[in-house]
Design a protein around this motif. Structure first.
Motif, PDB file in Angstrom:
ATOM      1  N   SER A  41       0.814  -1.218   0.000  1.00 11.72           N
ATOM      2  CA  SER A  41       0.000   0.000   0.000  1.00 11.72           C
ATOM      3  C   SER A  41       0.845   1.266   0.000  1.00 11.72           C
ATOM      4  CB  SER A  41      -0.927   0.015   1.220  1.00 11.72           C
ATOM      5  OG  SER A  41      -0.164   0.069   2.406  1.00 11.72           O
ATOM      6  N   PHE A  42       2.149   1.147   0.197  1.00  9.46           N
ATOM      7  CA  PHE A  42       3.002   2.329   0.239  1.00  9.46           C
ATOM      8  C   PHE A  42       3.271   2.885  -1.147  1.00  9.46           C
ATOM      9  CE2 PHE A  42       6.120   4.966   2.355  1.00  9.46           C
ATOM     10  CZ  PHE A  42       7.114   5.176   1.414  1.00  9.46           C
ATOM     11  N   ASP A  82       2.870   3.676  -5.287  1.00  9.43           N
ATOM     12  CA  ASP A  82       1.810   4.084  -6.214  1.00  9.43           C
ATOM     13  C   ASP A  82       1.496   3.039  -7.266  1.00  9.43           C
ATOM     14  OD1 ASP A  82       2.717   7.624  -6.448  1.00  9.43           O
ATOM     15  OD2 ASP A  82       1.465   6.514  -5.031  1.00  9.43           O
ATOM     16  N   GLY A 129       7.102   3.379  -7.667  1.00  7.38           N
ATOM     17  CA  GLY A 129       6.332   4.617  -7.656  1.00  7.38           C
ATOM     18  C   GLY A 129       6.365   5.320  -6.312  1.00  7.38           C
ATOM     19  N   ALA A 130       7.555   5.755  -5.900  1.00  3.66           N
ATOM     20  CA  ALA A 130       7.669   6.537  -4.665  1.00  3.66           C
ATOM     21  C   ALA A 130       8.906   7.417  -4.766  1.00  3.66           C
ATOM     22  CB  ALA A 130       7.765   5.618  -3.451  1.00  3.66           C
ATOM     23  N   ARG A 138       8.760  -0.680   3.403  1.00  2.33           N
ATOM     24  CA  ARG A 138       8.275   0.642   3.027  1.00  2.33           C
ATOM     25  C   ARG A 138       9.486   1.565   2.927  1.00  2.33           C
ATOM     26  NH1 ARG A 138       3.081   1.785   4.610  1.00  2.33           N
ATOM     27  NH2 ARG A 138       3.567   3.641   5.830  1.00  2.33           N
ATOM     28  N   LYS A 181       3.343  16.760  -0.731  1.00  5.00           N
ATOM     29  CA  LYS A 181       2.321  16.132   0.117  1.00  5.00           C
ATOM     30  C   LYS A 181       2.063  14.695  -0.333  1.00  5.00           C
ATOM     31  CE  LYS A 181      -2.609  16.253   0.990  1.00  5.00           C
ATOM     32  NZ  LYS A 181      -3.877  16.912   0.685  1.00  5.00           N
ATOM     33  N   HIS A 182       2.037  14.500  -1.660  1.00  5.33           N
ATOM     34  CA  HIS A 182       1.774  13.160  -2.178  1.00  5.33           C
ATOM     35  C   HIS A 182       2.944  12.221  -1.910  1.00  5.33           C
ATOM     36  CE1 HIS A 182       1.501  10.138  -5.556  1.00  5.33           C
ATOM     37  NE2 HIS A 182       0.307  10.050  -5.023  1.00  5.33           N
ATOM     38  N   GLU A 183       4.135  12.779  -1.913  1.00  8.25           N
ATOM     39  CA  GLU A 183       5.332  11.930  -1.836  1.00  8.25           C
ATOM     40  C   GLU A 183       5.902  11.791  -0.435  1.00  8.25           C
ATOM     41  OE1 GLU A 183       6.309  10.078  -4.173  1.00  8.25           O
ATOM     42  OE2 GLU A 183       5.085  10.897  -5.773  1.00  8.25           O
ATOM     43  N   SER A 184       5.436  12.580   0.511  1.00 13.89           N
ATOM     44  CA  SER A 184       5.933  12.442   1.876  1.00 13.89           C
ATOM     45  C   SER A 184       5.711  11.017   2.351  1.00 13.89           C
ATOM     46  CB  SER A 184       5.193  13.417   2.789  1.00 13.89           C
ATOM     47  OG  SER A 184       5.420  13.092   4.145  1.00 13.89           O
ATOM     48  N   CYS A 185       6.699  10.438   3.011  1.00 13.47           N
ATOM     49  CA  CYS A 185       6.538   9.044   3.434  1.00 13.47           C
ATOM     50  C   CYS A 185       5.563   8.937   4.598  1.00 13.47           C
ATOM     51  CB  CYS A 185       7.881   8.433   3.819  1.00 13.47           C
ATOM     52  SG  CYS A 185       8.498   8.940   5.432  1.00 13.47           S
TER      53      CYS A 185
END
Lengths: 555, 769
Positions: A76-77, A79, A317-318, A335, A489-493
């Protein structure tokens, strides 16, 4: 006691489906179920079935002797994995990803998205936003299945779907034979024969001024010395996951001349006596992955490397996995969470071993520096700014692309001398000196010499991965800032409070209509800079800081 | 302290131990630094993610998280700079911005709100993340005991560490990314439908009340309503044999919450039984008044009273009437048939004190020795084997030693179900690299962590274990020196298992020969190996044989007597292990008993005349005493009328009594002479209730310097001394092992809990737990 469980209800939780287990076992084959290969196994299931069903994940957990949570939290981590639970609909058979990062936004990505969503049949095609795909010179960029597309329009994308052009397209590149015929791998051989010593190379790299080109700028040779100082066994990793918006030089080099990077890596591995090289590559570059698979196999067949010495690993995708310690976590099948430093990865890295990590381009230059001499490389720059850099330039310029220019070049020089000037009808207004995290500077600061530290640092900016995006009067810097903050915001772990909460709060504040609550923003900036665990959180406030400092008219 | 790290903390020079963090040192020095994700309990590693504990380190570009940062020599740390303080306050403000106001939240007394209110943190400046992006906070009350209010969650990961690293149930994960990060059960399933076992460790660890006990909340499971307790009592969990220490919170005479306490067996951990299994104490089905069978109610053994109104069979009575009825009935039978018409059967659900009283009641009240205990079924077989092989029915190591072991065999036990807290240590050990070998005909949860899982055919334990012994002996993996120093009977064992090769036994036990060999090698070659066995081994037609094999495994490989080695019988109930042990001087559970055996007579039956091994044959077989026959220092407790389980019969090593007629204790080589403490005669010395070996008269004997057992001292020895011998009082011997007084004269005290030097285990500590 009200809750009397019916007897013989069986074990708790999701039951194992035997058919799913058989499918997973057949797919994964007979090899060892190493814990660190979890992400590779997830890729296999996602590729084969188009998604990760709960039953397949349960079966994978059973097969790997992990718990469900351990598998699910990793899946789930990232994309690129689609987890589909019971009762949920699996995604449409084909996915079109449209980049919505800053260069593509300038080129009309939002319109493209809207048109695509209107024109595509949702039962057949899933249209998704995606962060920077590293094709900024061909903005707006998109990806249909495994086919990367530049200058995408809704029309031609749908046409390509109809024509079935959804497989990866590998561009022409210098293969192993061609590379060897022009002298490739001779240097590696002479090093292996002992003709050139490791200390000698470290000295050459130092004299050349080769610094880490992934963004940190650490002197490359010095890093080898650190890693060597810790007892073995040691490992090496290649960071092919540089995903800073605006950066595409790594992709260009690997799509053009991948062996130069591989040879540099083998030389570095030899220097630190690494037992294995893990090549972690962005999953956003399917063509590069195909090239690397082929060429690593070719190296093994040619006997230049032991089979298995170079292990190729796909990202999923991270962006955060471009941060070196988060990348190591991902290679270990976890993760992608950055680690606390100290200890640094030179001392405690992959699987707890001392690890040497380099960016793709840093390794790319090693052969040239040794063969042509450090003075040649340093001389491509100037005494204060030795060396040449690969600038990924995009935005409102006539000829975007990778530009080889000396360290210390200014953005004006890049625009005028390398990119054919601004695009028609566009006047230079502002620029990103180093991708999304390097800040935004106005045109009035267009003569700052771009390099690590120096004047840029005084302005609260940095070059990072040398991704330069040029803005014009057509661009509202507040919108640009919002785009960059949405990316963060989307990429913050999500691990530490300042970054996880700060990026989200900043986006909310920037979105609101009306004047910005500046003291609130400054407080957020302060805690993010001072207390975030890694560079993402520490640098994310840079664009906002500059917005409030230099672009008040755009507020 | 030596090897300490000296640094400066807020201007003061302090020293840190090697493994201390800045936060640890600050706390020691009296400086309180806020913390949230750092769980200040044993077993939790710091994670440094909430950033509530930031401090300023001179010369560093950014602040440092004190909970995870270890100081270096000369470091200058300041906790109270403006920069550090403002960062900490911002962290709390950001976290609070997403939460309901404290009074409406799941726990207004949580660690989070304690800190936030002390720092004056306000809400309202920043919009909650749940107000945007169509994000709804998760709320889940599917678990019967725990409420999940994730609007209070700060994704600190304490619950993840609780579930994955402390309890190792591996149910909770931290899923998704960024500000969508959320703790999940299994694959983001409702908690009550997941594999969660409701151990409640996550509740104990959570600093904000996002995971909280429903028993303290309102009916909807949203807000805490029970704010104060009338009292909080330190207690011990009444369920299994681990002996977890607890804190029981009581309000309005009802138990409302149980938390773990840092005890040696559990380190603040509990399982679902200990934490939530208290509602039976307040159950409406509990008996509150004595009931006597109605005259018109027929007696029938097969009546199922569940769901039946008891008043159709019984009527209420007063205590006096009920006691009269019971005592009267029993007395009548005793008077008619004598003591042997009555019997009593005790249970390990009773406390040690209750067990003592019960056997007193039977022996003195009924006048019979017909008393037994449920541990007959559970442990008698193991104990018999242990007495024979090791001379002590005790376990030889605490189960936490699994963390020090390199290899652990679990056989006949399902610790994850029956001793969950003990199992956490095994699982932790497995995660750190200890090789677990799980032997169970059924699959079990521990097999997920096991290096080898042996699902052998039920009943074929001896075949399988003998195959392991065969491999160890055949491949010379035994510890030669250890055997020579401490073990007898090896040759006979070797001869016995010669025919039990893995290849021959594979068919019998259903495990491949190759696996048997690998398992044997793993166990034998490891530096430290342990064996943990349970009811699957002992509640068995040949449980004693099963146990003998396991003991042999440990003895021939020398995996006993050192940290991280040995064997453990897991006790099912609280006092199971302690009560029946005739030979234990070291009990690890705080609840186990030091008191004497109740099963002496039947043990003798086990120790029948047939020698099972050469070593066995050499032993004096009198009740509980397993000295070598030739050993002059052992004493038989034969013949005293009041002696527990005694029978007036000659010592099997040849009657050497002098002048007694089965009366007092006899001496194997002596003649009943004056006890050195002055008591001339035969029998226990009345002064201290010790049994002394009587020395030849006339010699100058030093007084026994061994202090009496604490138990004896406490229970008014004077009064006991005055009582005539043989009243059925329990003999409470000195807890010591054989010793010499240095002058060469043998002077030993008989003891029933002997740890004889000649046995296969090294001398255990004489300090009682």
């Amino acid at each position: 006691m009200q809750d009397r469980r019916r007897r013989d209800r069986g074990p708790k939780g999701r039951p194992l489906d035997d058919a799913a287990l058989a499918e997973v076992r057949a797919l994964l084959g007979a090899g060892e179920r190493r814990r660190d290969l979890l992400i590779e196994f997830l890729h296999m299931i996602q590729d084969r079935y188009g998604h990760l069903s709960a039953q397949h994940l349960r079966a994978l957990a059973e097969d790997m002797r992990l718990s469900q949570a351990e598998v699910y939290e990793v899946a789930s981590f990232y994309d690129h994995f689609d987890v589909v639970k019971e009762g949920e609909a699996s995604p449409a058979p084909l996915t079109i990803r449209v980049c919505d990062s800053v260069s593509c936004m300038l080129a009309g990505a939002e319109t493209l998205l809207a048109e695509l969503q209107a024109g595509a049949d949702p039962a057949a095609i899933r249209v998704m936003r995606a962060p920077c795909m590293g094709r900024c010179a061909g903005a707006p960029a998109a990806r249909i299945g495994d086919r990367e597309v530049d200058h995408a329009t809704a029309g031609n994308l749908l046409q390509m779907v109809d024509a079935g052009e959804i497989r990866v397209r590998v561009p022409a590149y210098i293969g192993l034979d061609a590379y060897r015929s022009t002298g490739g791998y001779r240097l590696l051989q002479s090093i292996r024969d002992g003709a050139v010593t490791t200390d000698g190379i470290i000295a050459m790299l130092g004299n050349a001024g080769l610094r880490g080109l992934g963004g940190a700028g650490f002197p490359a040779g010095k890093k080898w010395g650190f890693v060597r100082s810790y007892p073995g066994p040691r490992l090496m990793s290649i960071n092919g996951d540089e995903g800073e918006p605006g950066t595409f030089k790594d992709r260009i080099y690997l799509e053009k001349d991948p062996h130069r990077t591989l040879e540099g890596a083998l030389i570095a591995a030899h220097a630190v006596e690494a037992e294995r090289i893990y090549f972690y590559m962005r999953d956003e570059y399917p063509a590069v992955l195909a090239i690397l698979r082929t060429e690593i196999a070719a190296l093994e067949t040619a006997g230049l490397v032991e089979p298995g010495f170079i292990e190729l690993r796909r990202g999923a995708g991270a962006y955060i996995c471009g941060e070196e310690s988060a990348m190591l976590e991902s290679i270990e099948g976890r993760r992608g969470m950055p680690r606390h430093r100290p200890p640094y990865i030179a001392e405690v890295g992959l699987f707890g071993r001392p690890t040497l990590n380099h960016n793709v381009e840093t390794l790319w230059w090693i052969r040239d520096i040794v063969e042509k001499g450090p003075e040649w490389f340093a001389g491509l720059g100037s005494p204060d700014h030795p060396g040449v850099r690969s600038w990924s330039v995009s935005g409102r310029v006539k000829e975007p692309g990778v530009k080889l220019a000396p360290a210390g070049v200014t953005v004006r020089e890049l625009i005028e001398d390398h990119c054919g000037g601004m695009a028609d009808g566009h006047e230079f207004k502002a620029y990103l000196p180093g991708g999304a995290s390097g800040g935004i500077l106005p045109a009035s600061m267009g003569d700052i010499q771009l390099d690590f530290g120096g004047e840029l640092a005084k302005q609260g900016a940095f070059v990072g991965s040398h991704a330069v995006v040029v803005f014009s009067q057509a661009d509202n810097i507040r919108d640009v800032t919002l785009n960059l903050m949405k990316f963060f915001k989307h990429e913050s772990c999500g691990k530490c409070t300042p970054c996880r909460e700060g990026t989200e709060k900043l986006v909310t504040l920037l979105k609101q209509v009306g004047p910005l609550p500046e003291s609130n923003i400054r407080d957020l900036e302060m805690v993010m800079r001072d207390s975030s665990i890694c560079g993402l959180g520490q640098a994310a406030p840079n664009p906002v800081n500059h917005l409030l400092t230099h672009f008040r008219s755009d507020l | 302290m030596a090897n300490g790290i000296t640094f400066t903390l807020d201007g003061k020079t302090v020293t840190a131990a090697q493994d201390e963090t800045i936060w640890d040192v600050a706390r020691r020095e009296g400086t309180k630094i806020p913390h949230l994700c750092h769980v200040d309990m044993p077993g939790y590693r710091p994670d440094g993610n909430c950033r509530a504990c930031m401090v300023d380190v001179e010369g560093e570009r950014v602040l440092a998280a004190s909970c995870i940062r270890k100081p270096t020599a000369g470091m200058v740390v300041k906790t109270d700079t403006e920069r550090a303080r403002k960062s900490r306050e911002m962290v709390f403000e950001l976290l609070a911005s997403n939460m309901r106001p404290a009074a409406k939240g799941p726990d207004q007394q949580s660690l989070f709100w304690q800190w936030a209110s002390s720092m004056g943190i306000a809400q309202g400046r920043f919009e909650s993340r749940f107000a945007v992006d169509d994000m709804r906070p998760e709320f889940d009350v599917t678990n019967p005991a725990i409420a999940v209010n994730l609007d209070a969650c700060i994704t600190c990961g304490a619950c993840v560490r609780a579930c994955r690293e402390v309890q190792v149930n591996d149910v909770i994960g931290m899923a998704q990314r960024g500000n969508h990060s959320v703790p999940v059960f299994d694959m983001h399933d409702p908690m009550g439908l997941s594999t969660c076992v409701t151990c409640g460790e996550c509740v104990q660890a959570c600093p904000t009340g996002a995971l909280y006990e429903k028993s303290l909340m309102d009916e909807t499971g949203r807000t805490r309503v029970v704010q104060e307790f009338d009292k909080v009592i330190d207690s011990v969990c009444p369920f299994c044999g681990v002996g977890c220490q607890t804190k029981v919170a009581v309000k309005d005479n009802r138990i409302v919450q149980i938390d773990g306490r840092d005890g040696p067996a559990n380190e603040s951990r509990l399982c679902v039984k200990g934490r939530f299994g208290y509602d039976y104490a307040m159950s409406p089905e509990r008996l509150t008044k004595p009931l006597i069978r109605r005259d018109d109610a027929p007696k029938a053994g097969e009546i199922d009273l569940r769901g039946v109104d008891p008043l159709t069979i019984f009527r209420e009575a007063t205590w006096e009437e009920a006691l009269e009825r019971a005592a009267g009935g029993l007395k009548r039978i005793r008077d008619e048939h004598g003591g042997k018409g009555l019997a009593g059967f005790g249970s390990a659900k009773g406390s040690n004190e209750e067990a003592y009283l019960f056997q007193k009641f039977v022996r003195q009240g009924f006048g019979t020795n017909n008393v037994d205990h449920c541990t007959r079924l559970c442990h008698a077989s193991s104990v018999a084997a242990l007495m024979e092989g090791v001379g002590s029915g005790a376990v030889s190591a605490p189960f936490m030693d699994a963390l020090k072991a390199d290899c652990v065999i679990i056989i006949g036990a399902r610790p994850a179900t029956n001793h969950p807290v003990a199992a956490t240590y095994f699982k932790q050990a497995a995660k750190r690299g200890t090789k677990l070998i799980v032997m169970d005909p059924r699959g079990q949860e521990m097999m997920r962590h096991a290096a080898y899982s042996l699902r052998f055919k039920p009943g074929s334990d001896v075949a399988m274990l003998n195959a392991l012994l065969h491999v160890i002996i055949d491949e010379k993996l035994y510890d030669e020196q250890y055997i020579q120093a401490n073990v007898s009977g090896f040759r006979a064992l070797e001869a016995k298992v010669k025919d039990f090769s893995p290849e021959a036994m594979a068919e019998v036990c259903g495990i491949e020969a190759d696996v048997l060999r690998q398992v044997a090698r793993t166990y034998a070659k490891a530096e430290r190996s342990m064996i943990f066995w349970g009811m699957g081994v002992s509640q068995h037609t040949h449980g004693t044989d099963n146990s003998r094999c396991l003991i042999a495994l440990a003895l021939i490989t020398g995996h006993v007597g050192r940290a991280g080695t040995g064997f453990i019988r897991c006790a099912v109930r609280t006092t199971c292990r302690g009560l029946p042990m005739p030979g234990s001087s070291r009990c690890i559970s705080p609840t186990t008993s030091r008191w004497r055996t109740l099963i002496s007579a039947p043990v003798r039956e086990f120790l029948g005349p047939d020698a099972r091994s050469e070593a066995w044959a050499d032993r004096c077989r009198d009740r509980g005493c397993h000295s070598r026959r030739r050993d002059p220092r052992h004493v038989h407790h034969g013949g005293e009328p009041g002696d527990v389980g005694s029978r007036p019969e000659p010592c099997p090593c040849g009657p050497r009594q002098t002048g007694t007629s089965g009366g007092a204790g006899h001496l194997p080589d002596g003649d009943g002479m004056a006890c050195r403490c002055g008591f001339a005669g035969i029998g226990p010395c009345r002064k201290t209730r010790h049994l002394h070996q009587h020395q030849p008269a006339g010699a100058d004997r030093p007084a026994c310097t061994r202090p009496a057992r604490r138990g004896a001292a406490r229970s008014r020895p004077d009064r006991r001394a005055r009582q005539p011998h043989g009243t059925g009082l329990e003999l409470r011997p000195c807890l010591g092992s054989l010793h010499r007084d240095g002058t060469g004269d043998a002077f030993a005290e008989a003891h029933l809990l002997g740890t004889h030097r000649t046995r296969g285990i090294r001398r255990l500590s004489s300090r009682r737990t």
